[in-house]
Design a protein around this motif. Structure first.
Motif, short mmCIF file in Angstrom:
data_model
loop_
_atom_site.label_atom_id
_atom_site.label_comp_id
_atom_site.label_asym_id
_atom_site.label_seq_id
_atom_site.Cartn_x
_atom_site.Cartn_y
_atom_site.Cartn_z
N TYR A 1 90.63 72.40 15.67
CA TYR A 1 90.70 73.04 16.98
C TYR A 1 91.73 72.42 17.93
O TYR A 1 92.24 73.11 18.81
CB TYR A 1 89.34 72.97 17.67
CG TYR A 1 88.27 73.82 17.04
CD1 TYR A 1 88.06 75.15 17.43
CD2 TYR A 1 87.44 73.31 16.04
CE1 TYR A 1 87.07 75.93 16.86
CE2 TYR A 1 86.44 74.08 15.46
CZ TYR A 1 86.27 75.38 15.87
OH TYR A 1 85.28 76.16 15.30
N ILE A 2 91.98 71.12 17.79
CA ILE A 2 92.66 70.38 18.86
C ILE A 2 94.02 69.80 18.46
O ILE A 2 94.97 69.85 19.24
CB ILE A 2 91.77 69.22 19.35
CG1 ILE A 2 90.37 69.72 19.73
CG2 ILE A 2 92.43 68.48 20.50
CD1 ILE A 2 90.34 70.68 20.90
N GLU B 1 85.25 76.00 22.42
CA GLU B 1 84.98 76.37 21.02
C GLU B 1 84.73 75.11 20.18
O GLU B 1 83.82 75.07 19.35
CB GLU B 1 86.16 77.15 20.45
CG GLU B 1 86.38 78.51 21.08
CD GLU B 1 87.62 79.19 20.52
OE1 GLU B 1 88.14 78.76 19.46
OE2 GLU B 1 88.09 80.17 21.14
N ALA B 2 85.54 74.08 20.42
CA ALA B 2 85.36 72.83 19.68
C ALA B 2 84.04 72.17 20.03
O ALA B 2 83.37 71.57 19.17
CB ALA B 2 86.53 71.89 19.97
N VAL C 1 93.73 69.65 26.75
CA VAL C 1 93.22 70.71 25.86
C VAL C 1 92.99 71.99 26.66
O VAL C 1 92.48 71.95 27.78
CB VAL C 1 91.90 70.25 25.20
CG1 VAL C 1 91.27 71.37 24.37
CG2 VAL C 1 92.15 69.02 24.33
N ASP C 2 93.38 73.12 26.11
CA ASP C 2 93.06 74.40 26.72
C ASP C 2 91.56 74.51 26.90
O ASP C 2 90.78 74.23 25.98
CB ASP C 2 93.58 75.54 25.83
CG ASP C 2 93.17 76.91 26.35
OD1 ASP C 2 93.78 77.40 27.30
OD2 ASP C 2 92.20 77.47 25.77
N GLU D 1 97.59 71.19 19.14
CA GLU D 1 97.90 71.43 20.55
C GLU D 1 98.27 70.16 21.31
O GLU D 1 99.10 70.20 22.22
CB GLU D 1 96.69 72.10 21.20
CG GLU D 1 96.90 72.54 22.63
CD GLU D 1 95.67 73.24 23.21
OE1 GLU D 1 95.55 73.30 24.43
OE2 GLU D 1 94.83 73.71 22.42
N ASP E 1 89.30 76.98 27.18
CA ASP E 1 88.53 77.85 26.29
C ASP E 1 88.52 77.33 24.86
O ASP E 1 87.49 77.38 24.17
CB ASP E 1 89.10 79.28 26.32
CG ASP E 1 88.84 79.98 27.65
OD1 ASP E 1 87.97 79.49 28.42
OD2 ASP E 1 89.48 81.00 27.92
N ARG E 2 89.66 76.79 24.42
CA ARG E 2 89.73 76.22 23.07
C ARG E 2 88.81 75.00 22.98
O ARG E 2 88.13 74.79 21.96
CB ARG E 2 91.17 75.82 22.76
CG ARG E 2 91.42 75.37 21.33
CD ARG E 2 91.25 76.50 20.37
NE ARG E 2 91.75 76.15 19.04
CZ ARG E 2 91.45 76.83 17.94
NH1 ARG E 2 90.69 77.92 18.01
NH2 ARG E 2 91.93 76.46 16.77
N LYS F 1 82.47 79.21 29.84
CA LYS F 1 83.68 79.91 30.25
C LYS F 1 83.62 80.38 31.70
O LYS F 1 84.65 80.59 32.33
CB LYS F 1 83.96 81.09 29.33
CG LYS F 1 84.43 80.67 27.94
CD LYS F 1 84.91 81.86 27.13
CE LYS F 1 85.46 81.39 25.78
NZ LYS F 1 86.00 82.52 24.99
#
Length: 328
Positions: free
Chosen positions: A319-320, A250-251, A243-244, A323, A246-247, A215
């Protein structure tokens, strides 16, 4: 290195090839000819025989570096370039037969060759895929001996499907990776039925799938991962696959749980793509020789197990998918 047929073209290409968007040493900053030369020669030394460039990469310096390489090597090396992104504003109206012919001829001069093995329309606006005269131009260029094959580089699966309606389109280049799985839904089967070659780009989601980011990662101001997060300069799907950030991190952590730390996540991300037989070649970029070597080694990794494939799909769904899946 293993090789796969590129659709119904004359080319049998390396499974892991080289995309040259960042071949001058990285996104942003001055072009480093010495770095480009080392990266390109390292790729050929390790069995790569397919290079993907574009007239807009470093304002033609990428193409010129590929041309320099060709003069220094004796191996058969296939060169793919792209045209159309010089058009500004980038609208369908700007796509004319005269402009595109000029771009192709300029690329030939810049690379120093008589014919391109593959020329690709470079992510044109959707309306261009409905214009017969644009695709007809490339039949004439082929008859003139200036190109051998035509392909398209697309943003959306729908655009790929539209392009395949033209019989002279032999390849489709699109984003396909662990964070962009939509092409595998139906498109791959359609392409297989028509014997269309598939070139997978952005395989590591702009570095997210390297597993090395966190991050706190800062990017240079002229790096698209800094300035194009929301599509300010071009389709945001080209940056982190849309893809964001931060998201995506996480993935990535969830993926690391699946594959462990013994081998870099990037290797598994590339090997995952090669699990799809419909993919002819994957074109990761590289800003260092070490990255080229690591990418090529990934092709030799063992096949993913069914459990690993299902785990990647589950992480994508969790997660993805919500989005990005519907956007491209």
């Amino acid at each position: 290195m293993k090789y796969r047929k590129l659709g119904n073209t004359h080319m049998k290409v390396s499974e892991i090839s080289l995309g040259t968007w960042q071949v001058g040493g990285g996104w942003g900053g001055d072009f480093d000819q010495s770095a480009a030369s080392k990266i390109l020669h390292t790729a050929i030394d390790h069995g790569v025989n397919f290079l993907d460039t574009a007239d807009v990469y470093d304002a033609g310096l990428s193409e010129a570096a590929v041309g320099k390489l060709l003069k220094e090597r004796s191996e058969e090396i296939y060169v793919a370039s792209k045209c159309g992104r010089q058009i500004s504003p980038h609208t369908s109206e700007g796509y004319t037969v005269e402009a595109l012919r000029g771009y192709v001829e300029d690329s030939l001069k810049n690379i120093g060759i008589e014919a391109l093995d593959l020329i690709q329309l470079h992510c044109p606006p959707t309306e261009v895929y409905r214009r017969d005269e644009i695709f007809g131009l490339f039949d004439r260029l082929k008859d003139e001996g200036k190109i051998k094959h035509l392909g398209v580089s697309v943003e959306k699966v729908q655009e790929a499907q539209m392009a395949m309606a033209y019989p002279n389109v032999k390849t489709v280049q699109l984003i396909f990776n662990m964070f962009r799985q939509k092409p595998a839904d139906h498109f791959f089967e359609e392409a297989k039925q028509k014997n269309i070659g598939i070139i997978a780009r952005v395989p590591l989601a702009s570095g997210l799938l390297s597993g090395k980011m966190n991050k706190g990662r800062e990017f240079e101001e002229n790096d698209h991962r800094k300035f194009n997060r929301e599509g300010q300069a071009f389709d945001k799907g080209e940056t982190f696959s849309g893809v964001d950030f931060d998201r995506g991190l996480e993935a990535v952590e969830a993926l690391k749980e699946v594959f462990g730390e013994k081998e870099p996540l990037a290797a598994w991300a590339l090997r995952w793509i090669l699990m799809y037989d419909e993919v002819s070649t994957v074109i990761p970029g590289a800003s260092k020789e070490e990255q080229v070597k690591a990418n090529i080694l990934a092709a030799g990794h063992p096949a993913l197990s069914q459990e690993q494939m299902e785990a990647v799909k589950s992480i994508y769904d969790t997660y993805i998918k919500a989005e990005v899946h519907h956007l491209w």
